[in-house]
Every structure is written in C-alpha cells, then in structure tokens.
Design a protein around this motif. Structure first.
Motif, short mmCIF file in Angstrom:
data_model
loop_
_atom_site.label_atom_id
_atom_site.label_comp_id
_atom_site.label_asym_id
_atom_site.label_seq_id
_atom_site.Cartn_x
_atom_site.Cartn_y
_atom_site.Cartn_z
N ARG A 33 0.83 -1.21 0.00
CA ARG A 33 0.00 0.00 0.00
C ARG A 33 0.86 1.25 0.00
O ARG A 33 0.56 2.24 -0.67
CB ARG A 33 -0.91 0.04 1.23
CG ARG A 33 -2.13 -0.84 1.15
CD ARG A 33 -2.99 -0.69 2.40
NE ARG A 33 -3.78 0.52 2.42
CZ ARG A 33 -3.85 1.36 3.45
NH1 ARG A 33 -3.14 1.16 4.54
NH2 ARG A 33 -4.61 2.44 3.38
N ILE A 52 2.33 -2.02 10.75
CA ILE A 52 1.07 -1.54 10.17
C ILE A 52 0.48 -2.68 9.36
O ILE A 52 1.18 -3.32 8.58
CB ILE A 52 1.33 -0.32 9.26
CG1 ILE A 52 1.87 0.86 10.09
CG2 ILE A 52 0.06 0.09 8.52
CD1 ILE A 52 2.37 2.03 9.25
N PHE A 100 -8.98 -6.44 13.04
CA PHE A 100 -8.71 -5.00 13.21
C PHE A 100 -7.41 -4.65 12.50
O PHE A 100 -6.66 -5.54 12.09
CB PHE A 100 -8.59 -4.66 14.70
CG PHE A 100 -7.47 -5.38 15.38
CD1 PHE A 100 -7.63 -6.67 15.84
CD2 PHE A 100 -6.23 -4.78 15.53
CE1 PHE A 100 -6.58 -7.36 16.44
CE2 PHE A 100 -5.16 -5.45 16.13
CZ PHE A 100 -5.36 -6.74 16.59
N ALA A 101 -7.18 -3.36 12.37
CA ALA A 101 -5.94 -2.92 11.73
C ALA A 101 -5.11 -2.10 12.70
O ALA A 101 -5.65 -1.42 13.58
CB ALA A 101 -6.25 -2.10 10.48
N ILE A 102 -3.80 -2.18 12.52
CA ILE A 102 -2.88 -1.32 13.27
C ILE A 102 -2.37 -0.27 12.30
O ILE A 102 -1.95 -0.59 11.19
CB ILE A 102 -1.73 -2.16 13.85
CG1 ILE A 102 -2.25 -2.95 15.05
CG2 ILE A 102 -0.54 -1.29 14.22
CD1 ILE A 102 -1.24 -3.92 15.63
N SER A 103 -2.46 0.99 12.74
CA SER A 103 -2.00 2.09 11.88
C SER A 103 -0.90 2.91 12.54
O SER A 103 -0.25 3.69 11.88
CB SER A 103 -3.17 3.02 11.53
OG SER A 103 -3.77 3.50 12.71
N GLU A 104 -0.70 2.73 13.86
CA GLU A 104 0.33 3.50 14.58
C GLU A 104 1.35 2.54 15.18
O GLU A 104 1.13 1.98 16.25
CB GLU A 104 -0.30 4.30 15.73
CG GLU A 104 -1.47 5.18 15.35
CD GLU A 104 -2.25 5.59 16.60
OE1 GLU A 104 -1.64 5.83 17.65
OE2 GLU A 104 -3.49 5.65 16.53
N TYR A 160 -2.08 -0.60 21.60
CA TYR A 160 -3.38 -1.14 21.21
C TYR A 160 -3.79 -2.18 22.24
O TYR A 160 -3.06 -3.14 22.49
CB TYR A 160 -3.28 -1.82 19.82
CG TYR A 160 -3.24 -0.84 18.68
CD1 TYR A 160 -2.08 -0.14 18.39
CD2 TYR A 160 -4.37 -0.61 17.88
CE1 TYR A 160 -2.04 0.75 17.33
CE2 TYR A 160 -4.33 0.28 16.83
CZ TYR A 160 -3.16 0.96 16.55
OH TYR A 160 -3.13 1.85 15.50
N SER A 203 -8.60 5.99 11.48
CA SER A 203 -7.18 5.77 11.23
C SER A 203 -7.02 5.20 9.82
O SER A 203 -8.01 4.83 9.18
CB SER A 203 -6.61 4.81 12.26
OG SER A 203 -7.33 3.58 12.23
N ASP A 204 -5.76 5.15 9.32
CA ASP A 204 -5.50 4.62 7.99
C ASP A 204 -4.41 3.57 8.07
O ASP A 204 -3.26 3.92 8.34
CB ASP A 204 -5.09 5.75 7.05
CG ASP A 204 -4.76 5.23 5.65
OD1 ASP A 204 -5.32 4.18 5.27
OD2 ASP A 204 -3.93 5.86 4.97
N PRO A 205 -4.69 2.29 7.86
CA PRO A 205 -6.00 1.73 7.51
C PRO A 205 -6.98 1.81 8.69
O PRO A 205 -6.53 1.93 9.82
CB PRO A 205 -5.67 0.25 7.19
CG PRO A 205 -4.39 -0.03 7.90
CD PRO A 205 -3.65 1.27 7.94
N PRO A 206 -8.29 1.78 8.40
CA PRO A 206 -9.27 1.91 9.47
C PRO A 206 -9.16 0.77 10.49
O PRO A 206 -8.93 -0.37 10.09
CB PRO A 206 -10.61 1.84 8.74
CG PRO A 206 -10.33 1.24 7.42
CD PRO A 206 -8.91 1.57 7.08
N PHE A 207 -9.28 1.12 11.77
CA PHE A 207 -9.18 0.12 12.84
C PHE A 207 -10.12 -1.05 12.54
O PHE A 207 -9.76 -2.20 12.65
CB PHE A 207 -9.53 0.76 14.19
CG PHE A 207 -9.42 -0.18 15.35
CD1 PHE A 207 -8.20 -0.73 15.70
CD2 PHE A 207 -10.55 -0.52 16.10
CE1 PHE A 207 -8.10 -1.61 16.78
CE2 PHE A 207 -10.45 -1.40 17.17
CZ PHE A 207 -9.22 -1.95 17.52
#
Lengths: 295, 295, 295, 295
Positions: A136, A236, A269-273, A278, B257-261
């Motif tokens: 991405r 991420i 879920f996604a991790i972005s930071e 989390y 967030s990106d990607p969304p949680f």
C-alpha cells in the motif's frame, strides 16, 4: 546483540564512536563522524536528534547518495548477498523472505515502477510494516513528485536509524520506537476474568497466506503473560485475534447449544500507529461478545 | 411447485389422494394409502401427525424396507440417475453436489462405515444441515446401536416428510418447519440504524471451501429487506456474517485511522436449531462493536 | 372523544363544518370558516395544511389576537375556570396541575418575565413536553426578539391544532404527530429474551419529584406487550428506565453475589424528538449490561 | 497513626508487647499476653494467626466476656463517651454518626431485638459495611441460634483485629484486608480513553440519604488518578457511579440531540466482597454505553 553504554560512547575516541555507530545509517559513516563532535549527549533522544539533524541538513547530493546506499527492497538476490546484517534482519521481519508468487510479482511490479520513476531505491522502515502495508505504501508513494519522495525516503532512513540506535545503545532514557498490542478476556457469564483461553494473533495477507504471529493462553487475570507484541514497532497491517471460547465454556459445563453458538471468535482489526498502544479486549458470554479499541 | 389445497385432498378419491402424497415418503405409497382413511383433516398439522403415526407404528420389517427405499447419500452415480426429483433437490441444497476432494473422501469413508455397520443407508433430512454438520451427524450416529439408529432414521424420514408436505399442501395452518436468520446494524457513532452496509453470509466448511450464501445491503432501518435465510429450515452449521463497515464510515467522512481500525467485521456463529429464529445484530462504531444472539 | 369522519366533514354544511372544527384553534372559529371553502380534502394532512396556511397567512393583528386568545400557562386560577376542555386536558398531561412549590415559583417567574417582555401569553404545545422541558423552553424563548417569538408562538399553535385534529377527525391517512418509546431485554447469560422482568419508566424532574409514568413486565419475547409510550407525542425530557434484573436472575437460580452485583438497573436518557421512535434495549447478564439508542 | 515495626515487637519486653497490642481486641490485653509467648513472628500474617488462634481457642466464658467487652452499636450516648478511640473511628466510617430518623429507628429496633435474644451486644466489623448492609446483617443474624451467633461474633472480632493490626504494625508482608474499586472510561466515539470526565461515587441508602463518597475526574488514560476506594475494606453495600458524559461530548463539539440522549450516566452496582477488586468501567458513545464487572 550486545549493547554499548551511552556514557562509553560519550567517552570514546572519535574513531571508536564512528565504528560503533557506523551502520546506524546504511553505509554512511560520515554521519557518525559529524555527530561525534557534538558529544557529550545527555540521553539517547539527544543523540538521535543529532543524527537526524545531520541527515536532514545534508546537501541534496549527499542525501541522494545516502538513499542510493540502501538496498533495493525486492531484489532477492541482493538480499541474500550484499545487505548489512542489520538490513537483512529487518527485511525478514516483515516476511519479505516468505513471499507468495502473487506477492513477489506485486513487489516486483511496484518496485520497478518506483525505481524507473525516481531513479533511486524505495526505502521504508520495514519493521514498522507488514507485507500488505508495504505494498500500500508503494502505491501511495509512487504518486508523489520526486521532491516529496526524497523527503519521505529521508524520513524512513531516520526511522530505521532510530530502531538501530535503540538496539545498539543503552541509556537512561528511551527512544519512543516501540508499540504494544495486548488483550484481555472478561467472562461476563461468570463475572470473572476468563483464564485458560487459547488466543492466536494472525497477520492477514491480501495476496499471500495469513500467518500466525503469536499463540498464547490467558492467565488467571484474563490476560496473556506477555503482550502479544511488544519491544518493537507494531507492523502496520490487518490482524485477526482468535479466541477459543467454545472450549472454555465446555470445560466449565456452561449450558450451550450443539454446536455452540460461539466457538472460535475472530476479532479483525488494523494497526496504523506502529508506536501506539493497542488494547483489544474481548467481553464474552456463550451468546454475546463485544470488543473496542482500549488503551 | 404448484400446491394442492388441503380441502381438495380431503374431498379427493382414495387414488387421487395417494397419487398426490405418494412421494412425501420416498417410494412408499402405502403410507398415503393408510392415511387416506383418516380423512378429513382439519389442518396440515393433523395430516402430518397421521403420516407420522403411520410410519412410527409400522412393523419393524416395513420400517426397515422404508429406510432401505432411501438413496445412499454419498453415491454420486445414484444421485445423478435414480433419485426422485424431491430427493435430488434436497441433497443439492446442502451443497452435496459441490464436494471438495477431502469432503468427498470423508463422506465416502463414513458412509461406507455406516452401511457396513447397520446394513441400511444413512438417512438425514439434508435441508436441515450443512456439509459439515452431516459429517458430524455421521460420526455421532455411527456410535449408536442398531435399534437406536433405526429410530433415528425413522425420525429423519418424518422430518423429510414434513418438509415435502409443507411444500406440497396449502392449508390454513402451517407446519413448524422453517427457521429465520436476520441481522440489524446499529451505528452507535451516529445513534442511527446503519443503512447501505454490504453484508455477506458465508457458510464455513472445515474440509472444503466456505461459500457465500447470501449478499445483501442494509436498508434505512439498518436491516436487510428480506431475512438472510427464511422459508426453509436453517442448515445446522457454522457461519460468518461479514459487514463492510470501513466503507460505510469512509463514505460518511467519519474520522478514522488509515487503515481503518475496523474495516470488514466478521461475526462467526453456529446454528443448531433449524426451526429457530436467529437474530444476529451488529452494534458498531469505528472503534468498537458488539453482537449477541437476539430473537 | 368520538371522532368525525373526514368524508362527513367534506359533505357537511359550512355551519356544521365550522362547529366541528371551531376549537381546533383556541377560540378562533374564523380559521375553520376560511378553511371550509377549500373542501373537499383528500386526507387529514391536506386539511391540516389548509388550517396551517390560514393561520400563517393571517394578518399580524389577527395572529396576535390568536395568540392572545390562548390561556396564560401558569395562571392556575384561569386554568380552573376559563380554559377550553381541550386546553385543560393538555396542560394536565405534562403534570402542570401537580407542581411542587419550587416548580410553581419557577413557572411564575419565567411566565411573568415572558408576559412582561412580549405582552402576550407564552404558548407551547404542552403535550410535546415535560415540566422540565417547558422551563427550558421558556428560558430559550425569553431571549428571542418579539418578531421571532410571534413566529414561534404561531408554530406552537399549529402543533396544538395538529394534535387536536388528529383526535377529532378520522381519515385514511394519519398526521405524523405521535412518537413511540419501546424497550427490549435480552438475557445474554441464557441467550434468550428475558421474560417476566419488571420495568418502570420514570420521568425525571429537576425541581419537583420524579414520577413513574408506566409500569410493565416483559413478555416471552423480552418486550412489553405495548410500547412504553405510544399514540401521542413523546414529551421532551429526561427519563429513567428501571429494570429489576436481580429478582429475575434469583428466580432462575443463576449464581450471584449477595447482594447481587446488579439488581435494579437504571438506564437514564433524554427524549428530544416528540414524534420520533425511541427504542432503548437492555442487554444484560448478572455481571454486565449495555444499552443503545435503537430504532 | 504511627506504626510499630514487627521486628521491634519481636524484640520488645512482654510488657511493651502487650501495651502495643492491647487494643487490637477491645479491652482484652490477655490476648496479647498469650500471643507474646509465641514470638518471634516471621510476618504479620503469622502474628495475626496467633491472635486468631488465641481468640478462637478461648473457653466459652472468656469468649463471652470478650464479646460483652464490645460497645453496643446503636447506643449513641455510649459512642460519645466510653468507646476506645479505635472503635469510635471505625463506627463513624460507616456513617453511623449521621443516621436519619428512619435509620436510627431501624437500628434501635433490631439492636434491641438482638440484645434481648442473645444477651450480648451485636458485633460487626463496621469498616466492611455500609449502613444498609449492617441492617441486612442484623436481620440475617437475628434468626441464628445462640451458638451460631457466638461463632459469628468471634469471627467479626477477628476481622476487627485484623484491620487494627494492619494499621498498627509495619511488616514486610501484608494482611489481605483491603479492597479496591476503580473505573475507566473508554470513548468509543473517538476510539480513545475519555479524559476530563467528572465521576461521582455515591453510596445508596434505603432509609436515609444517599451520599457522595468520592468525586474525581478522569485523566488522559480515562482512569482516575487514585482508585475510587483503596487502602481499606470496601463497605458491602449498593453504589452508583455517575459520569458526566453530556458535558464531555459537548466540550468536544460532538453532534448530539438537545437535550443530549445521554447526559449523566448512572452505573448502579453492589459490593459484596470487602477485600475484592472491583473494576467498573464505562464504554460510551453519545448514543450507547456498556459496563461490566472487570478485574
């Protein structure tokens, strides 16, 4: 990896200092040379700020040389041969040595497009990413203009340097380069923490196979003894936590349907930071569950 | 399939009645013959009770003949050739014509073990099952003694008859042979039902491929216009409901967030009561969600 | 109150029509006279639109006379003596005949300030309000300029007229003047709707005493047989739903602490849309609960 | 209160030891005398076990004298005059010096019934109770036979002794006599801990007035800086936590209805284990909330 104390670096000769920090930035000892003159450093954050300042204030040609000193991400051959030990370990951490055919093809395609457009290798702090998020990131950065992209590459070099410095140097203060992912299972049927629940953390992959990163079992407090991920950046990406709640309730003779309404519960879920905390808990009964992003 | 009115059945000649109901039980018109004498029936439930009584009170040899009149579940060749139209349609509904190699092998194995042990074909009301639950049912029933298993086979024949009767006969009352699965999405971020959310219902398979059974989009009330499954028994099995919430919030410009949680949310659950009402709602924000077995 | 059919109103003489609708707007038969000429009306919404148009297009002096024809809200003496039957019933519905001393003093104060400032009585559609929200509305409207406030008074007169018309006239279509408040109790401990739970709906009051508006018991589907409020506007205000869950679980011999962790559960919320649908469910176990604004 | 070190107690003369621990059990220095001979104690738990053993192995007459040495709970005059400082402080902690008329009457009634039935004063470890739970405890114990009730009184004397010992003696180990009540507010609208939320902890009273025990504001992590109750037993009783969420969302300009659907949220629960850890979190949006007993 054995660490060197900041106090020793402060007291070292210029040559020793440069030798110790030479590979904090790939093949670029001139940075350590420049930073050596700023000693002593009160803490590792101050040392890192000096390194970052040296990189960011370097002349454009030098910055470009710095960027070009980095390995080409998708060149498997090069990975096997000429990478520094640091670089090799970092890239494997994202699973870049386990690419599926489709992933390999995707990496080849975007990497070639990137090199063709910008004339320098794509640089990213791999430890902050999963395979999916690197793909991405490639797509996003491919649309940048060259000037923006030079700045982004320098940013990533600084992130890589921070992680290497964190591993290399022992100091009283800490660089904020690690994240933490944790969970907690509350059994709302009994009003107690759920102990003995098997938990799997899976990294989801769009093109290749998803893979289990961590397996753990909840303790008497409904938590895992160690965080699911800690002591490093959180890559991420998209994840799934899987909890074996059917087995848990069956072992406690809680009345359930057959098959149980809830058995393995996936929380996606996604991790972005990468440097964030989390907390993804599960509140559960045999007939209901809930989750949220906690802290 | 066109239906015949119960009042017409009540008024019909014996021959017409038997012709109409001949295949309610596989190749066994003698049941319809026996039931014809009990007319008139006040409702379809009374008619079904008479059929059930005829089957259950038949002499052991007749019951065994009845059982043996049923097709062998896993004999693909036989399925293609000699099944009644009713039987063929029913067995396809569970996906038995789309078995993976592993599933086919598993079916072959348990089916052979069953025939070897009991000397009669395994009978199950296929429309109440998924492939997985038929395999589980096989395993359970393989451990029965012959007497128990004869009773179980007769039970399943009655269930098959009830479903065929329900399709065949129009009456004022209804047989309780259908279940219902529904969902509802509440957006707790805006305090409103979530409309326009894409929902997929997937039947999970242990050995073969999971398959999408239904696709729908939530309406202004956060529900799907029609139940996800209705007008038939709910196949016992494991399912996943998948909700595209990331897209929903992105379209509404909710900060994420990106990607969304949370992006695609899977709710995994099992159905154990084919005639039950399952309501599996989703209460959601960009950072949390919950579900429960509703009614 | 017996209703008159819209078709009869359409066919009636001018005098009959005016007599029938005279009190839809307080002491102002001229409106009905004007509207009579527009007959026939296809539905009650069209009839109401004609009444609204007549009021809103009246000359300023006539509008002011219309406003002044309304009773003074806080004048208890006048309420006892000269109100129309409609007006008296409406004002009692908000509990204005059961004011505490503190409330009475507050009403007196703001009402006097209002009359002093604008020179006409404060008009509000009382059935859309609780005592608390009338006091809040007073405060808000006291800060208006006279022109705005005249418009607001006319709006409220139209709302009052709509409710009176809804009660008076039977038609195929309906005016959208009613709201609905409902609840639902899901027992996530057993995975079933919670039946037999005592529920109280309490209107909260800031200055006076809170009062129980409705008492009900959940049925086999976990709902109350009738909505908690329906067939009328929902009074704007603050409420508490109280659920006796301790007793419910004790009767089912569910293991609990002593005293039970959860016994009577209060859900406190406000209603702001009198014509809205509010669904306030309770998902509960002996150790947890959740609610949300449903639909 | 200044503490004495366990090591000093171990090294002290018999007289010093008895003087130091004389009032650990009301007016009964003979216990300390007996225990002194068992020194040295490895820890405070061992010391307490010796005290408990001395009390429980005392002859019936001595136990009765011990019970009778305790003050009469409801005798307000005696409270003002002849109580030990320890006893007075303990009884005030439950609010026994702030009884309403109804509560006072209730205490008088049950206390008289108790003394009449058993011929000795009612003893309870007041710090483990609220006014309500003492009244409930009275009712339960009034139905005991005398032998059971003597045992119960001795148990309570041991609990009182444990708390006094905990305050008096410093040691490496700790007596398990304290509980902890904490909360946590998660804002599921923003996906972050909710900081700056005003929280009140109220002790509910059936007969008298409920009273605010603690006021706090959540910090950046959504928690209160200190637990709501800690460093003491949690008084058995019914409580309400009240969270000002309307103000929180208004300050963040989150779109809400007027009045806000949720403003002050009450979570009502009971504490039954004075030495337990109760975590009562709030997961909230402007339109939904949930709580559970955490750990």
């Amino acid at each position: 990896m054995s660490q060197v104390a900041l106090s020793d670096l402060n007291a070292a000769s210029q040559a020793e200092f440069v030798a110790a920090l030479a590979n904090v930035v790939e093949y670029s000892p001139w940075i350590a040379e420049q930073v050596a003159a700023r000693r002593p450093f009160a803490g590792i954050n101050q040392l890192f700020d000096a390194i970052k300042a040296a990189i960011q204030s370097a002349l454009p040609d030098l910055q470009l040389a710095l960027i070009r000193a980095h390995p080409d991400l998708a060149d498997k051959t090069q990975r096997a041969a000429g990478l520094t030990a640091e670089s090799n370990a970092e890239q494997n951490s994202a699973g870049l040595d386990r690419l599926s055919e489709a992933e390999y093809a995707a990496f080849e395609r975007v990497n070639k497009a990137y090199c063709d457009k910008f004339g320098f290798p794509y640089i990213v702090c791999v430890r902050r990413h999963s395979k999916d998020s690197i793909l991405r990131d490639f797509e996003t950065r491919l649309s940048n203009i060259a000037k923006t992209e030079t700045r982004r590459a320098i940013e990533e070099i600084c992130r890589i340097a921070a992680l290497r410095l964190d591993q290399l140097v022992a100091a009283d203060d800490k660089l904020k380069v690690h994240g933490r992912l944790s969970t907690h299972v509350l059994d709302n049927h009994s009003g107690k923490p759920a102990s003995g629940i098997a938990v799997e953390l899976v990294e989801l992959a769009s093109l290749g196979e998803s893979r289990v990163i961590t397996r753990a079992v909840t303790n008497h407090d409904g938590r895992t003894d160690a965080p699911l991920i800690s002591g490093r950046p959180l890559p991420i990406g998209r994840y799934e936590l899987r909890f074996s709640v059917g087995k848990y309730y069956a072992e406690r003779n809680v009345p359930m349907s057959d098959p149980p309404f809830l058995d393995e519960i996936p929380l996606r879920f996604a991790i972005s930071e990468p440097e964030g905390h989390y907390h993804v808990p599960l509140m559960v009964t045999p007939w209901s569950y809930a989750t949220y992003r906690g802290s």
